[in-house]
Design a protein around this motif. Structure first.
Motif, PDB file in Angstrom:
ATOM      1  N   VAL A 138    -101.907 -68.475  33.250  1.00  0.00           N
ATOM      2  CA  VAL A 138    -101.086 -69.673  33.435  1.00  0.00           C
ATOM      3  C   VAL A 138    -101.891 -70.938  33.124  1.00  0.00           C
ATOM      4  N   ILE A 139    -103.144 -70.974  33.563  1.00  0.00           N
ATOM      5  CA  ILE A 139    -103.975 -72.164  33.336  1.00  0.00           C
ATOM      6  C   ILE A 139    -104.266 -72.360  31.854  1.00  0.00           C
ATOM      7  N   VAL A 140    -104.679 -71.291  31.149  1.00  0.00           N
ATOM      8  CA  VAL A 140    -105.029 -71.458  29.735  1.00  0.00           C
ATOM      9  C   VAL A 140    -103.791 -71.782  28.902  1.00  0.00           C
ATOM     10  N   THR A 141    -102.636 -71.277  29.317  1.00  0.00           N
ATOM     11  CA  THR A 141    -101.396 -71.632  28.630  1.00  0.00           C
ATOM     12  C   THR A 141    -101.173 -73.132  28.691  1.00  0.00           C
ATOM     13  N   ASP A 142    -101.357 -73.691  29.861  1.00  0.00           N
ATOM     14  CA  ASP A 142    -101.149 -75.123  30.062  1.00  0.00           C
ATOM     15  C   ASP A 142    -102.203 -75.945  29.335  1.00  0.00           C
ATOM     16  N   VAL A 197     -98.485 -58.340  27.212  1.00  0.00           N
ATOM     17  CA  VAL A 197     -97.990 -58.724  28.532  1.00  0.00           C
ATOM     18  C   VAL A 197     -98.421 -60.143  28.864  1.00  0.00           C
ATOM     19  N   SER A 198     -99.649 -60.510  28.504  1.00  0.00           N
ATOM     20  CA  SER A 198    -100.153 -61.857  28.775  1.00  0.00           C
ATOM     21  C   SER A 198     -99.348 -62.906  28.010  1.00  0.00           C
ATOM     22  N   ILE A 199     -98.974 -62.596  26.773  1.00  0.00           N
ATOM     23  CA  ILE A 199     -98.137 -63.537  26.004  1.00  0.00           C
ATOM     24  C   ILE A 199     -96.792 -63.710  26.690  1.00  0.00           C
ATOM     25  N   ALA A 200     -96.190 -62.619  27.160  1.00  0.00           N
ATOM     26  CA  ALA A 200     -94.906 -62.710  27.851  1.00  0.00           C
ATOM     27  C   ALA A 200     -95.034 -63.527  29.137  1.00  0.00           C
ATOM     28  N   VAL A 201     -96.137 -63.338  29.870  1.00  0.00           N
ATOM     29  CA  VAL A 201     -96.388 -64.128  31.075  1.00  0.00           C
ATOM     30  C   VAL A 201     -96.528 -65.600  30.708  1.00  0.00           C
ATOM     31  N   SER A 202     -97.206 -65.871  29.593  1.00  0.00           N
ATOM     32  CA  SER A 202     -97.357 -67.246  29.109  1.00  0.00           C
ATOM     33  C   SER A 202     -95.993 -67.865  28.815  1.00  0.00           C
ATOM     34  N   MET A 203     -95.129 -67.114  28.147  1.00  0.00           N
ATOM     35  CA  MET A 203     -93.784 -67.609  27.846  1.00  0.00           C
ATOM     36  C   MET A 203     -93.001 -67.893  29.128  1.00  0.00           C
ATOM     37  N   ALA A 204     -93.108 -66.982  30.096  1.00  0.00           N
ATOM     38  CA  ALA A 204     -92.415 -67.177  31.367  1.00  0.00           C
ATOM     39  C   ALA A 204     -92.948 -68.410  32.087  1.00  0.00           C
ATOM     40  N   GLY A 243     -92.591 -69.301  37.209  1.00  0.00           N
ATOM     41  CA  GLY A 243     -92.008 -68.527  36.119  1.00  0.00           C
ATOM     42  C   GLY A 243     -92.775 -67.256  35.833  1.00  0.00           C
ATOM     43  N   ALA A 244     -94.106 -67.353  35.833  1.00  0.00           N
ATOM     44  CA  ALA A 244     -94.945 -66.185  35.544  1.00  0.00           C
ATOM     45  C   ALA A 244     -94.802 -65.121  36.621  1.00  0.00           C
ATOM     46  N   SER A 245     -94.756 -65.536  37.879  1.00  0.00           N
ATOM     47  CA  SER A 245     -94.678 -64.583  38.983  1.00  0.00           C
ATOM     48  C   SER A 245     -93.338 -63.868  39.014  1.00  0.00           C
ATOM     49  N   VAL A 246     -92.256 -64.611  38.774  1.00  0.00           N
ATOM     50  CA  VAL A 246     -90.940 -63.982  38.740  1.00  0.00           C
ATOM     51  C   VAL A 246     -90.869 -62.969  37.605  1.00  0.00           C
ATOM     52  N   PHE A 247     -91.457 -63.318  36.469  1.00  0.00           N
ATOM     53  CA  PHE A 247     -91.478 -62.375  35.346  1.00  0.00           C
ATOM     54  C   PHE A 247     -92.170 -61.077  35.735  1.00  0.00           C
TER      55      PHE A 247
END
Length: 262
Positions: A138-142, A197-204, A243-247
């Motif tokens: 989540v941090i690196v996405t931001d 999975v990490s990309i999907a978490v990033s999208m979420a 968003g990431a946690s719900v995903f």
């Protein structure tokens, strides 16, 4: 830089450091300490949500916030068949009490509750390493999105809702998340599939950020609250984590988590 601006910067840095220290300590300790932190954050975010949608309903906001925090604290200690309806109860209780935005409140409050439950479950069931993986993604996405968006620029992602977000920043977040996934894959038995999975978490995470921006724009507010000096509210800082946690709560039931464990 004026004295006023410097005072604001000092407050922002101090509160930012405090958040990092408290958050990392709770993640490290796990157990009851982590549950208490998540329950507190959950209750405050529901309180912020009600105050944004209906600023005049202070008592309703306080009541729903307190109940949400208590429900979040109790739910992990109950059987899932009992915990799940308890987690949705704050959304149902508030739906009829909202002067406006009842549906928005109900949906987002339910997501907040599920996210908190998911984070506690991730830390309890899979340990410190996987909780850190989620936080880092989540941090690196931001961070990657912020710098790439300003260095590269280009077409806006959704200018009506989030005018500063660009497609270049959005894609940079995905790339950074994939790199984190590959690094963690080397430390675990997850395999290279963790990058996807990490990309999907990033999208979420990005969707969580955009959803909160849409609510703020609808309510005509800049921040969800002023709880954190220099940073706004908890929803402003942790919308991506929601968003990431719900995903993970949903996807973990479909593909199994961690990847390669089944």
């Amino acid at each position: 830089m004026s004295g006023a601006n410097w005072d604001d910067l000092k407050a922002r840095l101090a509160s930012g450091v405090a958040m990092v220290v408290v958050g990392l300590l709770a993640v490290w300790l796990g157990g009851l300490w982590f549950h208490l932190l998540i329950a507190l954050a959950t209750g405050l975010m529901v309180w912020e949500l009600v105050r944004m949608l209906n600023p005049a309903q202070a008592n309703v906001a306080m009541g729903l916030g307190l109940f949400s925090g208590l429900a979040s604290l109790v739910a992990p200690h109950l059987a899932p068949a009992i915990a799940l309806p308890l987690l949705f109860l704050p959304a149902m209780l508030g739906l009829g009490r909202m002067g406006r935005g009842g549906v928005v409140y109900a949906v987002y409050a339910a997501l907040i509750m599920l996210a908190g439950y998911g984070m506690m479950g991730l830390r309890d069931d899979f340990g410190l390493l996987w909780m850190l993986w989620l936080v880092v993604v989540v941090i690196v996405t931001d961070v990657a999105g912020y710098f790439a968006g300003r260095m590269i620029g280009g077409p806006k992602f959704w200018p009506k809702v989030s005018p500063k977000k660009t497609w270049s920043g959005t894609a940079a977040g995905w790339i950074a998340a994939a790199i984190v996934g590959l690094i963690f894959a080397k430390w675990t038995l997850a395999g290279a599939g963790l990058a996807g999975v990490s990309i999907a978490v990033s999208m979420a995470s990005q969707l969580g950020d955009i959803a909160e921006s849409a609510i703020k724009r609808r309510c005509g507010v800049k921040d969800s609250s002023n709880l954190i000096p220099g940073h706004g509210g908890l929803l402003d800082r942790f919308d991506g984590m929601l968003g990431a946690s719900v995903f993970l709560v949903i996807a973990g039931q479909i593909v199994g988590f961690p990847p390669g464990s089944q």
